[in-house]
Every structure is written in structure tokens, then in C-alpha cells.
Write a protein that holds these residues in place. Structure first.
Motif, short mmCIF file in Angstrom:
data_model
loop_
_atom_site.label_atom_id
_atom_site.label_comp_id
_atom_site.label_asym_id
_atom_site.label_seq_id
_atom_site.Cartn_x
_atom_site.Cartn_y
_atom_site.Cartn_z
N PHE A 6 0.80 -1.20 -0.02
CA PHE A 6 -0.19 0.15 0.07
C PHE A 6 0.87 1.61 -0.17
O PHE A 6 1.85 1.39 0.81
CB PHE A 6 -0.99 -0.23 1.36
CG PHE A 6 -2.01 -1.20 1.10
CD1 PHE A 6 -3.15 -0.98 0.36
CD2 PHE A 6 -2.17 -2.19 2.21
CE1 PHE A 6 -3.84 -2.20 0.28
CE2 PHE A 6 -2.79 -3.07 2.24
CZ PHE A 6 -3.81 -3.15 1.17
N THR A 7 0.60 2.00 -1.08
CA THR A 7 1.33 3.28 -1.06
C THR A 7 0.99 4.51 0.03
O THR A 7 -0.27 4.07 0.67
CB THR A 7 1.17 3.95 -2.41
OG1 THR A 7 -0.26 4.35 -2.46
CG2 THR A 7 1.61 3.16 -3.32
N GLU A 8 1.73 5.39 0.30
CA GLU A 8 1.25 6.29 1.44
C GLU A 8 0.23 7.06 1.13
O GLU A 8 -0.73 7.44 1.93
CB GLU A 8 2.70 7.34 1.87
CG GLU A 8 2.26 8.07 2.80
CD GLU A 8 3.59 9.07 3.05
OE1 GLU A 8 3.24 10.25 3.84
OE2 GLU A 8 4.58 8.85 2.51
N GLU A 9 -0.18 7.37 -0.38
CA GLU A 9 -1.19 7.98 -0.78
C GLU A 9 -2.59 7.24 -0.59
O GLU A 9 -3.41 7.89 -0.41
CB GLU A 9 -0.80 8.43 -2.28
CG GLU A 9 -2.08 9.33 -2.83
CD GLU A 9 -2.18 10.72 -2.24
OE1 GLU A 9 -3.32 11.07 -2.13
OE2 GLU A 9 -0.87 11.17 -1.70
N PHE A 10 -2.50 5.98 -0.83
CA PHE A 10 -3.38 5.24 -0.68
C PHE A 10 -3.87 5.13 0.96
O PHE A 10 -5.24 5.15 1.33
CB PHE A 10 -3.22 3.78 -0.98
CG PHE A 10 -4.18 2.85 -0.76
CD1 PHE A 10 -5.36 2.54 -1.71
CD2 PHE A 10 -4.07 2.05 0.29
CE1 PHE A 10 -6.15 1.51 -1.43
CE2 PHE A 10 -5.36 1.00 0.43
CZ PHE A 10 -6.27 0.98 -0.28
N LYS A 11 -2.88 5.13 1.69
CA LYS A 11 -3.04 5.02 3.25
C LYS A 11 -3.81 6.37 3.63
O LYS A 11 -4.72 6.43 4.28
CB LYS A 11 -1.80 4.80 3.85
CG LYS A 11 -1.41 3.39 3.60
CD LYS A 11 -0.09 3.26 4.45
CE LYS A 11 0.75 1.90 4.25
NZ LYS A 11 1.99 1.80 4.93
N ASP A 13 -5.52 8.42 1.86
CA ASP A 13 -7.16 8.61 1.37
C ASP A 13 -7.80 7.71 2.14
O ASP A 13 -9.00 8.07 2.30
CB ASP A 13 -7.09 8.10 -0.46
CG ASP A 13 -8.10 8.08 -1.05
OD1 ASP A 13 -8.62 9.45 -1.05
OD2 ASP A 13 -8.89 7.09 -1.26
N ALA A 14 -7.63 6.48 2.60
CA ALA A 14 -8.35 5.76 3.37
C ALA A 14 -8.68 6.44 4.74
O ALA A 14 -9.74 6.47 5.06
CB ALA A 14 -7.51 4.30 3.59
N LEU A 32 -12.05 -1.55 0.79
CA LEU A 32 -10.68 -1.28 0.15
C LEU A 32 -9.93 -2.70 0.43
O LEU A 32 -8.82 -2.83 0.08
CB LEU A 32 -10.12 -0.15 1.11
CG LEU A 32 -10.47 1.23 0.70
CD1 LEU A 32 -9.70 2.17 1.67
CD2 LEU A 32 -10.61 1.47 -0.76
N TRP A 42 -3.07 3.38 10.55
CA TRP A 42 -2.98 4.44 9.58
C TRP A 42 -3.53 5.70 10.08
O TRP A 42 -2.96 6.67 10.07
CB TRP A 42 -3.45 4.03 8.14
CG TRP A 42 -2.80 2.89 7.50
CD1 TRP A 42 -1.83 2.49 7.71
CD2 TRP A 42 -3.32 2.34 6.42
NE1 TRP A 42 -1.71 1.35 6.99
CE2 TRP A 42 -2.48 1.26 5.95
CE3 TRP A 42 -4.64 2.21 5.59
CZ2 TRP A 42 -2.66 0.34 4.98
CZ3 TRP A 42 -4.70 1.49 4.66
CH2 TRP A 42 -3.87 0.35 4.25
#
Length: 258
Positions: A6-11, A13-14, A32, A42
Motif C-alpha cells: 500500500f502506498t502512502e497516498e493510498f493510506k 486517502d483511506a 478497500l 494508519w
């Protein structure tokens, strides 16, 4: 998808879906395909700055509400700021459902405790005493048949153990509309003319008598009572001023004086 993929951007956004959009953690986890434990981790890591921002927003909103309330209070109380405390208390009591009492007291420079004491008992000690004595005066006036003036009412107060000066009683009676009965109204009719029977003036206004039982005089008057008029005839001796006899009836007939 493994945990490390999982990318940092994905985290982030979650986390934003939970903190900003208000979605439940379980729903975001199912959508997700991420464990709830990971989402909480996160959120703990990336949600700190958002939490601080939310706290700052809440603080600014609270400050804005306070400033807005103070502005509205000052706009409405412009004519009250330099008035007496009682005027300020009345203003606070009138607007206490809209504005904070403590804020109004702070802006108008009055103490909240004093305001609540005034609200509980708005009459001063002297005003309360005036009201109590006015009730006593009205009661005494009613009992006198609405005849007594302030002098006799003052005597009644003293007889009941009250302490008051005549000037104060005069002021209270004037405010309460209490007036003495002065004289009596004449019944409508024709007055004047010559009497039908003329009696010789034997006494000839010689009121100084040398011995008793030489001259008696009489007169008749009427007295207003709660049950109507009472007619009183009195005979006195001019020498001793002693009452020889008297008679009282409810009608003015010949029997009263005979």
C-alpha cells in the motif's frame, strides 16, 4: 495485496474517508480490502495533523461565535451602557433567552450574582416596605367606609405598632388614590326659601350664662356610617357644657329631637 504494497497516498486517502467523509471503519475496511487494525494504525499515524486541524477549526468557530455574540449585545445595549444598574438588569432579563447572561454582565460591567439577586427580588427594601404599608392603609381606609384621610390613617398605623411619619403616609395615600371624604353631597332638589314656622330668638346669641339649667341648646347632625346615615340630636347646658340628653335614629323625623 500485502501490507507492504500500500502506498502512502493510498493510506492517507483511506484515513480521509474515515476522518473527513465520515465513513465507518468497518465499511472502509470491507470496500478497500484492508483490515480494520491496519486502518486504525494508519489513522493513528496520518490522522494526527487532521485532528489538530479539526481542533483548530472548532476553536475558531467558537471564537467567532463569541465575538458575534458580543457584537450583537453591544449593538442592542448601546443606550444602556451608561444607565443605572437597574436599567442594565432589566436589559439582561429581557435578552437572557437569546444571549449568555455572563457575557452580558461582563460587557455591561455588572456582577451576575447581583443580577440574579435583583431578578429574584426586584423591589428594594424601601419599596417592599412601602407596598406593605400601602396595603395596611387601603385596609384601614376600606374599614372606615372610605372616609379617613391620611392623618387618621397615620394614627391607625401607629395604633397597630407601625413606624411611619405623616409625610410618608400622605405620599403613599396619594399614590394609592386614597382620599378623605370631605363633606357630603347634597341631594338634588330645591333649597332656600322661608321656613314655614318662625320661632322667636329668645337666646339672642347670649351664650354666657351665670347659672346652670338657665339655658339649654340643641342641634342635630348626621353621621355617615357603613349602613347609611345616622341622625344625632344633642341637648347641652350652656353653663356646664354638660350633655343633658341625646337621641339617634336612622331617619330624620320629629321623634329625634323630642
Amino acid at each position: 495485496m500485502g501490507k507492504g504494497n500500500f502506498t502512502e497516498e493510498f493510506k492517507r486517502d483511506a484515513v480521509r474517508q474515515i476522518t473527513e467523509r465520515g465513513y465507518p471503519v468497518a465499511e472502509v475496511s470491507q470496500r478497500l480490502w484492508v483490515s480494520q487494525h491496519s486502518l486504525y494504525e494508519w489513522k493513528k499515524k496520518f490522522g494526527t495533523s487532521n485532528g489538530k486541524a479539526s481542533d483548530e477549526v472548532r476553536r475558531l468557530k467558537k471564537e467567532l461565535a463569541r465575538v458575534t455574540e458580543e457584537r450583537d449585545i453591544l449593538k442592542k445595549s448601546g443606550r444602556v451602557l451608561r444607565q443605572r444598574c437597574k436599567v442594565k438588569y432589566a436589559f439582561i432579563a429581557l435578552h437572557r433567552l437569546r444571549f449568555s447572561v455572563r457575557t452580558m454582565c461582563r460587557l455591561l460591567h455588572v456582577h451576575p450574582i447581583v443580577f440574579y439577586a435583583w431578578l429574584k427580588n426586584q423591589l428594594s427594601k424601601r419599596a417592599s416596605e412601602d407596598k406593605r404599608q400601602t396595603d395596611l392603609l387601603l385596609q384601614a381606609w376600606e374599614e372606615s367606609g372610605k372616609v379617613y384621610g391620611y392623618r387618621k390613617l397615620h394614627d391607625d398605623l401607629l395604633d397597630h405598632g407601625e413606624t411611619s411619619c405623616p409625610n410618608r403616609v400622605a405620599r403613599l395615600t396619594r399614590i394609592a388614590g386614597i382620599k378623605a371624604q370631605i363633606g357630603y353631597k347634597r341631594r338634588p332638589g330645591i333649597y332656600g326659601g322661608r321656613p314655614s314656622i318662625v320661632i322667636d330668638n329668645t337666646l339672642d346669641r347670649q351664650f354666657d350664662v351665670a347659672a346652670p339649667d338657665k339655658a339649654w341648646v340643641t342641634d342635630i347632625t348626621y353621621i355617615r356610617t357603613n349602613e347609611g346615615f345616622a341622625y344625632l340630636a344633642v341637648v347641652i347646658d350652656l353653663y356646664s357644657r354638660r350633655v343633658i340628653g341625646w337621641s339617634m335614629q336612622s331617619r330624620q323625623t320629629t321623634d329625634v329631637v323630642l
